[in-house]
Design an enzyme around this catalytic site. Structure first.
Site, PDB file in Angstrom:
ATOM      1  N   VAL A  11      73.823  84.655 168.810  1.00 46.32           N
ATOM      2  CA  VAL A  11      74.371  83.227 169.189  1.00 46.32           C
ATOM      3  C   VAL A  11      74.349  83.109 170.711  1.00 46.32           C
ATOM      4  CG1 VAL A  11      76.354  81.804 169.263  1.00 46.32           C
ATOM      5  CG2 VAL A  11      75.565  82.891 167.375  1.00 46.32           C
ATOM      6  N   ASP A  30      77.203  91.038 178.996  1.00 50.61           N
ATOM      7  CA  ASP A  30      77.554  91.975 177.889  1.00 50.61           C
ATOM      8  C   ASP A  30      77.889  93.326 178.437  1.00 50.61           C
ATOM      9  OD1 ASP A  30      76.114  91.643 174.885  1.00 50.61           O
ATOM     10  OD2 ASP A  30      76.778  93.720 175.524  1.00 50.61           O
ATOM     11  N   LYS A  35      71.444  97.312 176.951  1.00 48.16           N
ATOM     12  CA  LYS A  35      70.977  95.945 176.408  1.00 48.16           C
ATOM     13  C   LYS A  35      70.693  94.996 177.617  1.00 48.16           C
ATOM     14  CE  LYS A  35      72.586  93.830 172.854  1.00 48.16           C
ATOM     15  NZ  LYS A  35      73.783  93.099 172.061  1.00 48.16           N
ATOM     16  N   PHE A 152      75.488  76.021 164.995  1.00 48.15           N
ATOM     17  CA  PHE A 152      74.771  75.942 163.751  1.00 48.15           C
ATOM     18  C   PHE A 152      73.442  76.204 163.712  1.00 48.15           C
ATOM     19  CE2 PHE A 152      78.556  72.841 163.853  1.00 48.15           C
ATOM     20  CZ  PHE A 152      79.144  73.122 162.760  1.00 48.15           C
ATOM     21  N   ARG A 154      70.037  78.065 162.668  1.00 47.08           N
ATOM     22  CA  ARG A 154      69.466  78.950 161.524  1.00 47.08           C
ATOM     23  C   ARG A 154      68.704  80.142 161.872  1.00 47.08           C
ATOM     24  NH1 ARG A 154      65.641  74.725 158.958  1.00 47.08           N
ATOM     25  NH2 ARG A 154      65.730  74.173 161.420  1.00 47.08           N
ATOM     26  N   HIS A 254      66.618  76.608 146.213  1.00 54.60           N
ATOM     27  CA  HIS A 254      65.658  77.488 145.870  1.00 54.60           C
ATOM     28  C   HIS A 254      65.965  78.714 145.419  1.00 54.60           C
ATOM     29  CE1 HIS A 254      62.951  74.973 148.179  1.00 54.60           C
ATOM     30  NE2 HIS A 254      63.436  74.996 149.280  1.00 54.60           N
ATOM     31  N   ALA A 255      65.855  78.894 144.264  1.00 55.11           N
ATOM     32  CA  ALA A 255      66.232  80.065 143.193  1.00 55.11           C
ATOM     33  C   ALA A 255      65.702  81.322 144.008  1.00 55.11           C
ATOM     34  CB  ALA A 255      65.999  79.965 141.946  1.00 55.11           C
ATOM     35  N   CYS A 263      75.818  85.002 158.218  1.00 50.81           N
ATOM     36  CA  CYS A 263      76.902  84.101 158.165  1.00 50.81           C
ATOM     37  C   CYS A 263      77.583  83.781 156.947  1.00 50.81           C
ATOM     38  CB  CYS A 263      76.380  82.741 158.670  1.00 50.81           C
ATOM     39  SG  CYS A 263      75.630  82.918 160.521  1.00 50.81           S
ATOM     40  N   LYS A 266      80.163  86.738 155.406  1.00 46.57           N
ATOM     41  CA  LYS A 266      81.257  86.896 156.006  1.00 46.57           C
ATOM     42  C   LYS A 266      82.172  85.631 156.081  1.00 46.57           C
ATOM     43  CE  LYS A 266      80.113  86.445 161.019  1.00 46.57           C
ATOM     44  NZ  LYS A 266      81.153  85.348 161.219  1.00 46.57           N
TER      45      LYS A 266
END
Length: 434
Positions: A11, A30, A35, A152, A154, A254-255, A263, A266
């Site tokens: 994120v 961070d 990293k 939000f 993906r 979608h099966a 996400c 949890k």
């Protein structure tokens, strides 16, 4: 605007790079020095399409930088975003807010001017109140506004989701904080309807409710798929038939082998614990969690039944390890439960994933990793599609059949049609295709 992003995980890094691309001056902080050094060298800690190029462009333009020095990063910021992890707490399923609270304490100690503190991490209802309390405790004279701004994004489409969102939820009722958040998201004003201002607790709950609802849709169609197999129906047609109703919609119908990732698992657990703490039953979400856990374990049994007999010493090829395509994320991936079930039954597993090998190798034991799908099929007694990467959608099925010891394709994502698979000389087993 000067923005500081605390955390360079999924994120934080995507959000920071996109804000920089909007023209803001962004510093990503961070604690992991390795990293940060890698990011300075252009090496991404995650796989996300387009992210490496986006970061490079904005670093070159001097709008994006990385540091381990939180104090310096926060000192001149107009807004500080908290984008640290909130994993499920071991033992009880509550969201672990330790990283959020620790980051808040460090931010409060570093404040030098009026600043908006934005919780970007997914957090339970009431977390903003605790963040506000910590700031008042550590820096009682500081002027800070605490805002909720859930993400939000993906995985696999995160940059497009950030730049062309269907909504941007901002939880604050303070006019000064609203003004700062409007300035930050001003580049989206052509899509002005995307901005939604609510109360802070409402914003916190929106994220959990959204993920729980999507998880429910996935679990619903998976159970319908089981029924389809028994009654002789095809779940792909059922999904299309109900999805054409705009009150339902076609997405997340979608099966497959169950949901996973960073996400849904949890967040559904955290929502259950929040409801439990407030003595409010959410039985639908409770059932979703239980059914999904059972489904992932059941996929191994499905493959073993399709193999028809003792699998000991027999080779099973697995195509796809990550929880979804276009990511290297292995968290709660269905492949983990599937492979464990196959190995427990005595099968030998060989696998291939276009991006997930490095992460998978840390989580799987005694799995042979191959260089492509055809190497996985070589000498296999079953080939299982677990993740629907594009690389698996147009395989040379005749070549696959010729390479296998026993020509059996178990398609847990319904990528192929039975007639095409059988025409190539393979036996076919899909999901919900009775």
């Amino acid at each position: 605007m000067r923005i500081t992003m605390i955390g360079t995980g999924y994120v934080g890094l995507v959000s920071g790079a996109c804000f920089a691309d909007f023209g803001h001056e962004v510093v990503c902080v961070d604690k992991d020095a390795a990293k940060i050094a890698a990011l300075d060298d252009g090496i991404m800690p995650i796989f996300e399409p387009g992210l490496k190029e986006l970061v490079a462009t904005n670093v070159a333009a001097k709008r994006l930088s990385f540091t381990t020095d939180l104090t310096a990063g926060v000192a001149d910021a107009d807004a500080v975003f908290i984008a640290v992890g909130t994993p499920s707490r071991r033992g009880d399923g509550h969201a672990d807010l330790g990283y959020v609270h620790a980051a808040t304490r460090e931010i409060a100690a570093a404040l030098t001017k009026p600043t908006v503190i934005v919780t970007k991490s997914t957090v339970p209802v009431g977390t903003g109140d605790e963040v506000e309390r910590i700031i008042a405790e550590v820096a009682p004279n500081a002027k800070a506004w605490v805002v909720s701004n859930p993400e939000f994004l993906r995985e696999g489409a995160a940059i497009a989701d950030f730049k062309r969102p269907d909504r941007v939820v901002v939880g604050t009722e303070d006019p000064d904080a609203i003004a700062v958040m409007e300035a930050i998201y001003r580049p989206l004003y052509l899509n002005r309807s995307a901005l939604m201002f609510t109360g802070r607790r409402t914003a916190e709950l929106i994220k959990y409710a959204a993920n729980a609802f999507l998880a429910t849709k996935i679990t619903f169609i998976n159970e319908i798929a089981d029924l389809c197999e028994v009654v002789g129906a095809d779940v792909k047609d059922v999904s299309r038939g109900i999805g054409m109703d705009n009150r339902i919609g076609s997405k997340f119908l979608h099966a497959g082998p169950g949901y996973g990732g960073s996400c849904f698992p949890k967040d559904t657990l955290a929502l259950l614990k929040t409801a439990e703490d407030h003595d409010v039953p959410v039985r639908i979400v409770e059932a979703v969690v239980q059914v999904n856990d059972s489904r992932k374990r059941a996929m191994g049994r499905k493959v073993l039944r399709a193999m028809g007999g003792d699998p000991r010493g027999r080779r099973v090829g697995v195509l796809g390890l990550t929880f979804k395509p276009d990511t290297d994320d292995m968290r709660d991936a269905p492949s983990l439960s599937l492979i464990q079930a196959l190995q427990d039954a005595g099968a030998i597993v060989r696998a291939y994933d276009p991006e997930g090998h490095e992460q998978a190798s840390k989580m799987l034991k005694d799995v042979e990793f191959a260089e492509d799908a055809y190497a996985v099929a070589e000498g296999a007694d079953a080939l299982v599609i677990v993740t629907e990467w594009n690389a698996f959608r147009a395989l040379d099925l005749e070549r696959i059949a010729a390479a296998m010891n026993t020509p059996l394709l178990v398609d847990l994502r319904n990528v192929y049609h039975r007639r095409d698979v059988e025409a190539a000389g393979l036996r076919y087993q899909g999901i919900g295709r009775g």
